[in-house]
Design an enzyme around this catalytic site. Structure first.
Site, PDB file in Angstrom:
ATOM      1  N   HIS A 193      43.507  46.287  37.015  1.00 20.50           N
ATOM      2  CA  HIS A 193      42.413  46.841  37.821  1.00 20.50           C
ATOM      3  C   HIS A 193      41.100  46.822  37.034  1.00 20.50           C
ATOM      4  O   HIS A 193      40.059  46.434  37.552  1.00 20.50           O
ATOM      5  CB  HIS A 193      42.695  48.303  38.192  1.00 20.50           C
ATOM      6  CG  HIS A 193      43.844  48.508  39.125  1.00 20.50           C
ATOM      7  ND1 HIS A 193      44.901  49.342  38.835  1.00 20.50           N
ATOM      8  CD2 HIS A 193      44.106  48.002  40.359  1.00 20.50           C
ATOM      9  CE1 HIS A 193      45.751  49.351  39.844  1.00 20.50           C
ATOM     10  NE2 HIS A 193      45.303  48.540  40.786  1.00 20.50           N
ATOM     11  N   LYS A 243      50.951  57.228  52.360  1.00 25.47           N
ATOM     12  CA  LYS A 243      51.437  56.651  51.116  1.00 25.47           C
ATOM     13  C   LYS A 243      51.652  57.747  50.083  1.00 25.47           C
ATOM     14  O   LYS A 243      50.730  58.469  49.721  1.00 25.47           O
ATOM     15  CB  LYS A 243      50.402  55.633  50.605  1.00 25.47           C
ATOM     16  CG  LYS A 243      51.028  54.454  49.904  1.00 25.47           C
ATOM     17  CD  LYS A 243      49.993  53.353  49.757  1.00 25.47           C
ATOM     18  CE  LYS A 243      50.447  52.292  48.787  1.00 25.47           C
ATOM     19  NZ  LYS A 243      49.408  51.276  48.602  1.00 25.47           N
ATOM     20  N   ARG A 275      47.213  38.574  43.038  1.00 25.36           N
ATOM     21  CA  ARG A 275      48.067  38.184  41.909  1.00 25.36           C
ATOM     22  C   ARG A 275      48.923  36.962  42.176  1.00 25.36           C
ATOM     23  O   ARG A 275      49.342  36.279  41.271  1.00 25.36           O
ATOM     24  CB  ARG A 275      48.958  39.362  41.492  1.00 25.36           C
ATOM     25  CG  ARG A 275      48.222  40.405  40.705  1.00 25.36           C
ATOM     26  CD  ARG A 275      48.933  41.727  40.741  1.00 25.36           C
ATOM     27  NE  ARG A 275      48.943  42.242  42.102  1.00 25.36           N
ATOM     28  CZ  ARG A 275      49.178  43.499  42.419  1.00 25.36           C
ATOM     29  NH1 ARG A 275      49.461  44.365  41.482  1.00 25.36           N
ATOM     30  NH2 ARG A 275      49.156  43.903  43.667  1.00 25.36           N
ATOM     31  N   SER A 294      51.044  48.645  39.578  1.00 25.34           N
ATOM     32  CA  SER A 294      51.231  50.071  39.314  1.00 25.34           C
ATOM     33  C   SER A 294      52.691  50.491  39.460  1.00 25.34           C
ATOM     34  O   SER A 294      53.180  51.348  38.704  1.00 25.34           O
ATOM     35  CB  SER A 294      50.350  50.901  40.252  1.00 25.34           C
ATOM     36  OG  SER A 294      48.994  50.578  40.053  1.00 25.34           O
TER      37      SER A 294
HETATM   38  P1  ADP Z   1      46.680  48.936  47.110  1.00 30.69           P
HETATM   39  O1  ADP Z   1      47.530  50.126  47.343  1.00 30.69           O
HETATM   40  O2  ADP Z   1      45.499  48.798  48.035  1.00 30.69           O
HETATM   41  O3  ADP Z   1      47.415  47.634  46.889  1.00 30.69           O
HETATM   42  P2  ADP Z   1      46.327  48.918  44.304  1.00 30.69           P
HETATM   43  O4  ADP Z   1      45.824  50.048  43.465  1.00 30.69           O
HETATM   44  O5  ADP Z   1      47.734  48.530  44.121  1.00 30.69           O
HETATM   45  O6  ADP Z   1      45.984  49.300  45.752  1.00 30.69           O
HETATM   46  O7  ADP Z   1      45.399  47.664  44.053  1.00 30.69           O
HETATM   47  C1  ADP Z   1      44.026  47.660  44.304  1.00 30.69           C
HETATM   48  C2  ADP Z   1      43.492  46.259  44.162  1.00 30.69           C
HETATM   49  O8  ADP Z   1      43.667  45.823  42.821  1.00 30.69           O
HETATM   50  C3  ADP Z   1      44.214  45.237  45.021  1.00 30.69           C
HETATM   51  O9  ADP Z   1      43.269  44.288  45.474  1.00 30.69           O
HETATM   52  C4  ADP Z   1      45.179  44.590  44.073  1.00 30.69           C
HETATM   53  O10 ADP Z   1      45.507  43.278  44.457  1.00 30.69           O
HETATM   54  C5  ADP Z   1      44.359  44.597  42.796  1.00 30.69           C
HETATM   55  N1  ADP Z   1      45.200  44.540  41.612  1.00 30.69           N
HETATM   56  C6  ADP Z   1      46.198  45.361  41.260  1.00 30.69           C
HETATM   57  N2  ADP Z   1      46.763  44.999  40.088  1.00 30.69           N
HETATM   58  C7  ADP Z   1      46.088  43.897  39.682  1.00 30.69           C
HETATM   59  C8  ADP Z   1      46.199  43.010  38.551  1.00 30.69           C
HETATM   60  N3  ADP Z   1      47.138  43.197  37.625  1.00 30.69           N
HETATM   61  N4  ADP Z   1      45.343  41.985  38.469  1.00 30.69           N
HETATM   62  C9  ADP Z   1      44.416  41.794  39.436  1.00 30.69           C
HETATM   63  N5  ADP Z   1      44.261  42.569  40.522  1.00 30.69           N
HETATM   64  C10 ADP Z   1      45.082  43.604  40.652  1.00 30.69           C
END
Ligand code: ADP
Length: 168
Positions: free
Chosen positions: A28, A52, A101, A139
């Site tokens: 992130h 969620k 990803r 996550s």
């Molecule tokens: P959501 O619940 O909306 O998926 P996340 O917190 O999991 O929220 O992710 C928020 C954003 O960050 C999403 O666009 C996700 O694809 C991106 N993201 C999460 N992990 C990574 C990573 N390791 N590399 C690049 N982008 C990421």
């Protein structure tokens, strides 16, 4: 120099980066760093999604993410229970940033971007590919590893690792 392509007609271009950030990872943070360089302003939006179930309550995630974006002067953090396009329209934000990803992420994000285009044609979605170091970082995997007390120092900032240690 890099900002110029995004600065249409000399106006400030604001972008939103929404997500759960439960918890925030280096994946992130990498997207935040790169989006902050591309746009004049970046708003990290913690989605208030009641359906969620999250490990960290919204307030705690807000505190953690706010601390971690302090190095970037043009990045702010907020939370929203609104539909993302409505939030963006209210705030005058024109670009939605998402990290993709792999193909699984892509098919979901692609559909979502088409929904958003239908709802708000004036807004754009920008997909950023992850830094190769963080392609597998999500996550959910972090929480799994944390529950087995594995070393997370290369995956999440120390502040997040500490918070996870307290939970498990
Ligand atoms: P959501 O619940 O909306 O998926 P996340 O917190 O999991 O929220 O992710 C928020 C954003 O960050 C999403 O666009 C996700 O694809 C991106 N993201 C999460 N992990 C990574 C990573 N390791 N590399 C690049 N982008 C990421």
């Amino acid at each position: 120099m890099m900002k110029q392509w995004a600065t249409i007609g000399n106006s400030m271009v604001k972008a939103a980066f929404p997500g759960s950030f439960d918890p925030l990872t280096f994946g992130h943070l990498n997207i935040i760093e790169r989006a902050a360089a591309l746009f004049d302003e970046l708003v990290v939006v913690l989605a208030e999604n009641r359906q969620k179930k999250t490990l960290f309550p919204l307030e705690e995630r807000m505190v953690m993410v706010s601390q971690l974006v302090l190095p970037w002067k043009n990045v702010s953090v907020t939370s929203s229970g609104l539909l993302m396009v409505e939030f963006m329209q209210e705030r005058g934000i024109s670009v939605l940033v998402r990290g993709v990803r792999g193909l699984e992420d892509f098919s979901y994000e692609y559909d979502l971007s088409l929904w958003n285009k239908t709802l708000a044609p004036e807004l754009e979605t920008i997909f950023l590919a992850p830094d190769p170091r963080y392609t597998l970082l999500r996550s959910s995997a972090i929480k799994e590893l944390a529950s087995f007390h594995r070393d997370l120092s290369s995956l999440v900032p120390p502040l997040v690792e500490e918070a996870l240690r307290k939970v498990f």
